[in-house]
Design a protein around this motif. Structure first.
Motif, short mmCIF file in Angstrom:
data_model
loop_
_atom_site.label_atom_id
_atom_site.label_comp_id
_atom_site.label_asym_id
_atom_site.label_seq_id
_atom_site.Cartn_x
_atom_site.Cartn_y
_atom_site.Cartn_z
N SER A 198 -30.62 -18.29 8.38
CA SER A 198 -32.04 -17.77 9.04
C SER A 198 -32.04 -17.89 10.36
O SER A 198 -31.63 -18.95 11.09
N GLU A 199 -32.66 -16.91 11.13
CA GLU A 199 -32.56 -16.85 12.61
C GLU A 199 -33.56 -18.21 12.87
O GLU A 199 -33.42 -18.86 13.92
N MET A 200 -34.65 -18.58 12.21
CA MET A 200 -35.72 -19.41 12.32
C MET A 200 -35.35 -20.47 11.36
O MET A 200 -35.30 -20.37 10.12
N ILE B 124 -36.46 -12.14 3.73
CA ILE B 124 -37.92 -12.16 3.55
C ILE B 124 -38.74 -11.87 4.92
O ILE B 124 -38.64 -12.77 5.82
N ASN B 125 -39.37 -10.98 5.12
CA ASN B 125 -40.01 -10.61 6.38
C ASN B 125 -41.32 -10.15 6.23
O ASN B 125 -41.67 -9.54 4.90
N SER B 126 -42.33 -9.77 7.19
CA SER B 126 -43.40 -9.14 7.04
C SER B 126 -43.65 -8.03 7.86
O SER B 126 -42.75 -7.70 8.68
N CYS B 127 -44.62 -7.11 7.80
CA CYS B 127 -44.88 -6.00 8.57
C CYS B 127 -46.55 -5.58 8.80
O CYS B 127 -47.18 -6.32 8.48
N ILE B 128 -46.49 -4.74 9.70
CA ILE B 128 -47.77 -4.36 9.93
C ILE B 128 -48.20 -3.09 9.01
O ILE B 128 -49.34 -3.24 8.51
N GLU B 129 -47.40 -2.18 8.87
CA GLU B 129 -47.73 -1.23 8.03
C GLU B 129 -46.61 -0.39 7.56
O GLU B 129 -45.43 -0.50 8.23
N TYR C 193 -47.42 -5.66 19.15
CA TYR C 193 -48.03 -6.82 18.71
C TYR C 193 -47.09 -7.82 18.75
O TYR C 193 -47.35 -8.93 18.98
N SER C 194 -45.53 -7.66 18.41
CA SER C 194 -44.67 -8.70 18.38
C SER C 194 -43.21 -7.90 19.11
O SER C 194 -43.21 -7.76 20.22
N GLY C 195 -42.46 -7.97 18.06
CA GLY C 195 -41.21 -7.29 18.45
C GLY C 195 -40.15 -7.00 17.18
O GLY C 195 -40.72 -7.50 16.10
N GLY D 58 -35.48 -10.32 14.71
CA GLY D 58 -34.23 -10.24 13.76
C GLY D 58 -34.44 -9.45 12.48
O GLY D 58 -33.59 -9.53 11.61
N GLN D 59 -35.37 -8.88 12.08
CA GLN D 59 -35.78 -8.06 11.08
C GLN D 59 -34.72 -7.33 10.57
O GLN D 59 -34.24 -7.37 9.41
N LEU D 60 -34.30 -6.18 11.39
CA LEU D 60 -33.40 -5.37 10.90
C LEU D 60 -32.05 -6.04 10.86
O LEU D 60 -31.14 -5.72 9.93
N SER E 44 -55.91 0.21 4.77
CA SER E 44 -54.79 0.06 3.98
C SER E 44 -53.45 -0.19 4.83
O SER E 44 -53.18 0.72 5.58
N LYS E 45 -52.53 -1.00 4.55
CA LYS E 45 -51.58 -1.15 5.28
C LYS E 45 -50.51 -0.39 4.62
O LYS E 45 -49.15 -0.04 5.36
N ILE E 46 -50.59 0.37 3.71
CA ILE E 46 -49.68 1.49 3.26
C ILE E 46 -50.49 2.74 3.44
O ILE E 46 -51.64 3.11 3.29
N1 COA Z 1 -53.65 -2.20 11.18
C1 COA Z 1 -54.28 -2.89 12.04
N2 COA Z 1 -54.28 -4.20 12.26
C2 COA Z 1 -53.36 -4.70 11.53
C3 COA Z 1 -52.65 -4.25 10.43
C4 COA Z 1 -52.78 -2.70 10.20
N3 COA Z 1 -52.14 -2.10 9.55
N4 COA Z 1 -52.05 -4.96 9.95
C5 COA Z 1 -52.33 -6.12 10.57
N5 COA Z 1 -53.16 -6.13 11.46
C6 COA Z 1 -53.54 -7.10 12.23
C7 COA Z 1 -54.29 -8.23 11.63
O1 COA Z 1 -55.62 -8.11 11.39
C8 COA Z 1 -54.01 -9.27 12.67
O2 COA Z 1 -55.03 -9.22 13.69
P1 COA Z 1 -55.72 -10.31 14.38
O3 COA Z 1 -54.57 -11.20 15.25
O4 COA Z 1 -56.80 -9.85 15.17
O5 COA Z 1 -56.29 -11.34 13.12
C9 COA Z 1 -52.73 -9.08 13.31
O6 COA Z 1 -52.47 -7.74 13.00
C10 COA Z 1 -51.54 -9.59 12.66
O7 COA Z 1 -51.26 -9.66 11.11
P2 COA Z 1 -51.03 -10.77 10.20
O8 COA Z 1 -50.91 -10.15 8.89
O9 COA Z 1 -51.85 -11.84 10.53
O10 COA Z 1 -49.57 -10.88 10.81
P3 COA Z 1 -48.40 -12.13 10.51
O11 COA Z 1 -48.96 -13.28 11.30
O12 COA Z 1 -48.25 -12.44 9.08
O13 COA Z 1 -47.13 -11.34 11.19
C11 COA Z 1 -45.86 -9.40 11.85
C12 COA Z 1 -46.86 -10.00 10.70
C13 COA Z 1 -45.41 -8.24 11.25
C14 COA Z 1 -46.63 -9.22 13.23
C15 COA Z 1 -44.54 -10.50 12.12
O14 COA Z 1 -44.00 -10.94 10.92
C16 COA Z 1 -43.57 -9.86 12.98
O15 COA Z 1 -43.99 -10.02 14.18
N6 COA Z 1 -42.47 -9.41 12.44
C17 COA Z 1 -41.41 -8.52 13.22
C18 COA Z 1 -40.12 -9.38 13.64
C19 COA Z 1 -39.47 -10.02 12.36
O16 COA Z 1 -39.69 -9.71 11.28
N7 COA Z 1 -38.73 -11.13 12.73
C20 COA Z 1 -37.57 -11.82 11.83
C21 COA Z 1 -38.19 -12.95 11.01
S1 COA Z 1 -38.44 -14.39 12.26
#
Ligand code: COA
Length: 433
Positions: free
Chosen positions: A238-240, A310-315, A332-334, A337-339, A367-369
């Motif tokens: 895991s990168e982290m 396991i990672n996360s996303c904006i939409e 918002y971030s970058g 290492g997701q991909l 909706s995030k979808i």
């Molecule tokens: N439209 C508008 N705003 C949105 C949104 C959407 N679809 N989805 C999230 N947001 C906003 C949230 O409301 C929140 O705003 P706030 O800071 O004003 O409260 C902000 O974006 C962050 O959302 P949140 O769900 O809290 O994000 P998170 O802390 O769980 O992080 C990522 C999610 C996607 C930013 C983060 O996982 C990431 O940077 N991923 C890319 C890099 C990666 O995957 N690296 C590998 C692992 S280390």
């Protein structure tokens, strides 16, 4: 006194002494997050103002502390060139006072090197051992760039853990060093919400005994970790290295016994968290830190069977394109290492990747979808790479699915309030009949 201690004494100066060795126009690179050498940067910011230094570039993944060099009015003197955007840099990048350098984390060392000669490599390290080695502590990510730098400066901090792996530098390689008593940055993990818990349970059910896991930071990865307490023989690549992994190691769930590469060890490139995490890592050979060019190499990642990322996303749009790094055009971030990990997991025997998110943002109003991504959004994981998307309504399994099958899977895990509208838009776009 040993020859190494003698050398240490000769090279020891102050943060101010090191700042004097950095010049206008220098290209400086640092290990990341809690390993940023903050005392040197504070001294450099003071000197830059006093002596009118200009055009210094400071590159790292992401600063974790607000520091004087990050003030907008400093940007002509010391400009942050970040490889990831976080709370301390987001507005600076948006307003043009700092820059973001896009790229997969595995390739960032090469991207950084391609910009030209590195004048300075600097980092926070733990104290020197009897053989003259310093451990890079909480981050080894960009450390393979040190050998290419004209000067190497170290900030020795006794609160930095002495981590193991390919993360050491010898006193003979160092130009100058200083000592810092400022405790390294601690971060307390976020709260786990009910949605995180539900999503965590869905993903945990997909993880077999003996799997190798990658977890990011945040509520959802923490919730997955909590739901893994009844698994056996898990491994970590895991990168982290996260705080939640400490819980799983102490519970005997993670033992790395089934890994194909680095069997018996957790492999990571950086960490941050609480003092408990740093104490756990101190002189602990169970966890190894390597440069990110190695850890995040998808071909290495894929060599472990049952690799789970396991990672996360904006939409996500109905084609399965995943935006994880911008809200519209605003970084918002970058990519991080997701991909790297999505691709590594997809090539691993039995591997799976999960992009997990709540179905809505902004108190349920968005909706995030989406049928199509918001204008200006950046695609992090392409539709050709995507595997599973998870919300509190279930898992959309996109691998091997047609365009219309994907759209239907995604609509089924959208928040019920948005499903009808998404179906209408999908039909209008000729994605579903
Ligand atoms: N439209 C508008 N705003 C949105 C949104 C959407 N679809 N989805 C999230 N947001 C906003 C949230 O409301 C929140 O705003 P706030 O800071 O004003 O409260 C902000 O974006 C962050 O959302 P949140 O769900 O809290 O994000 P998170 O802390 O769980 O992080 C990522 C999610 C996607 C930013 C983060 O996982 C990431 O940077 N991923 C890319 C890099 C990666 O995957 N690296 C590998 C692992 S280390």
């Amino acid at each position: 006194m040993s020859i190494w201690q003698d050398m240490y004494k000769k090279k020891l100066t102050t943060a101010e002494g090191i700042a004097k060795l950095i010049n206008s126009g220098d290209y400086c690179v640092s290990n990341s997050m809690a390993a940023e050498p903050c005392s040197i940067l504070n001294a450099l910011a003071k000197r830059a103002e006093k002596e009118d230094l200009k055009g210094i570039t400071h590159t790292l993944l992401n600063p974790m502390r607000d520091q004087p060099y990050l003030k907008p009015e400093m940007s002509q003197r010391i400009k942050l060139n970040a490889l990831f955007v976080g709370n301390c840099s987001r507005d600076l990048v948006w307003e043009g006072y700092a820059e973001y350098l896009p790229g997969f984390y595995s390739e960032q060392p090469r991207n950084v090197q391609s910009r030209g000669e590195i004048n300075v490599f600097y980092a926070t390290v733990s104290p020197m051992d009897n053989h003259g080695y310093f451990s890079f502590g909480t981050a080894a990510d960009l450390s393979d760039l040190a050998v290419n730098a004209q000067k190497i400066f170290l900030e020795v901090n006794s609160t930095a853990p002495r981590t193991h792996g390919n993360c050491f530098i010898h006193i003979s390689q160092v130009t100058a060093l200083c000592e810092s008593k400022d405790p390294i940055t601690e971060v307390i993990s976020g709260e786990i919400t009910e949605i995180d818990r539900v999503v965590g349970e869905y993903i945990a059910a997909e993880i077999p005994h003996g799997a190798c896991i990658q977890l990011g930071i945040g509520g959802m990865p923490n919730a997955v970790a909590q739901a893994l307490m009844d698994k056996k023989d898990l491994g970590v690549h895991s990168e982290m290295f996260t705080e939640s992994m400490v819980d799983l190691i102490e519970a005997g769930v993670i033992n790395n016994s089934k890994k194909n590469v680095h069997r018996g060890k957790c492999l990571s490139t950086f960490t941050y968290g609480s003092r408990r995490l740093y104490d756990f890592l101190d002189d602990n050979p169970f966890v190894e830190f390597y440069p990110v060019s190695y850890v995040n190499n998808p071909f290495l990642i894929s060599q472990n069977d049952n690799m789970i990322s396991i990672n996360s996303c904006i939409e996500v749009d109905l084609f399965g394109q995943v935006c994880s790094e911008s809200i519209g055009p605003k970084n918002y971030s970058g990519a991080g290492g997701q991909l790297d990990f999505v691709r590594g997991a997809m090539r691993s025997k039995g591997g799976k990747s999960f992009i997990a998110m709540p179905s809505t943002a902004k108190g349920g109003t968005i909706s995030k979808i989406k049928s199509v991504l918001t204008t200006g959004s950046v695609v992090t994981t392409t539709r050709s790479d995507v595997d599973n998307i998870v919300t509190e309504y279930g898992i959309a399994r996109l691998r091997g699915k047609t365009t219309s099958e994907r759209a239907k899977e995604l609509i089924a895990i959208a928040h019920p309030d948005f499903r009808k509208q998404l179906r209408k838009e999908a039909q209008k776009l000729h994605i579903i009949p």
